[in-house]
Scaffold this motif. Sequence first.
Motif, mmCIF file in Angstrom:
data_model
loop_
_atom_site.group_PDB
_atom_site.id
_atom_site.type_symbol
_atom_site.label_atom_id
_atom_site.label_comp_id
_atom_site.label_asym_id
_atom_site.label_seq_id
_atom_site.Cartn_x
_atom_site.Cartn_y
_atom_site.Cartn_z
ATOM 1 N N TYR A 148 36.537 1.419 26.501
ATOM 2 C CA TYR A 148 35.932 2.747 26.582
ATOM 3 C C TYR A 148 35.249 2.985 27.922
ATOM 4 O O TYR A 148 34.626 2.082 28.479
ATOM 5 C CB TYR A 148 34.894 2.939 25.465
ATOM 6 C CG TYR A 148 35.470 2.782 24.084
ATOM 7 C CD1 TYR A 148 36.375 3.710 23.571
ATOM 8 C CD2 TYR A 148 35.127 1.692 23.288
ATOM 9 C CE1 TYR A 148 36.907 3.561 22.306
ATOM 10 C CE2 TYR A 148 35.659 1.539 22.015
ATOM 11 C CZ TYR A 148 36.548 2.477 21.532
ATOM 12 O OH TYR A 148 37.090 2.321 20.276
ATOM 13 N N SER A 149 35.331 4.213 28.380
ATOM 14 C CA SER A 149 34.625 4.602 29.608
ATOM 15 C C SER A 149 33.120 4.651 29.396
ATOM 16 O O SER A 149 32.345 4.454 30.326
ATOM 17 C CB SER A 149 35.112 5.973 30.073
ATOM 18 O OG SER A 149 36.486 5.936 30.365
ATOM 19 N N SER A 159 34.241 11.923 30.763
ATOM 20 C CA SER A 159 34.253 12.221 32.195
ATOM 21 C C SER A 159 34.262 13.736 32.366
ATOM 22 O O SER A 159 35.086 14.416 31.774
ATOM 23 C CB SER A 159 35.484 11.610 32.854
ATOM 24 O OG SER A 159 35.441 10.217 32.729
#
Length: 159
Positions: A31-32, A141
């Motif tokens: 995961y980011s 993002s």
Amino acid sequence: MISRIEEIPVNVRTMTHEDLASVSDIERQSYSFPWSHGVFRDCLLAGYSCIVLDHLSEVVGYGILSIAAGEAHILNLCISPEFRGLGFGERILDDIIDRAHYAEVNAIFLEVRPTNSNALSLYRKKGFHKIAKRPAYYQASGGRENADVLSLVLRPTKP
């Protein structure tokens, strides 16, 4: 080449504090915006049903289930990137559903990114249905991403 979970020795077991580093590593690879080591530790300390999928003494996946007031909530379910597509996610989800049945909950809930087609496919296969949308639920993002709320009814609620 190994192509099916039946060909790979795996064991679902209770997560321990010793597993937290491996679980955190898988989370960061996946995961980011990963959960922190502390969040996983807090889930263990809170008494949530925390499980890992173990392959030859290596943690290759995990699941976190909260149970309260006749309901269960899957908080996290993840497979290490190199072990995806082998049925490991289904193996953990089956164990989670069994634990919810054992706890005699009425339903299981979870949030999932609508862009996570693999997870959505697995949840639908197991009988989960979309019941709501949570706007701007996930950090992403460039802003926030919605979540689909899914539910699996295990036992009808009594009037």
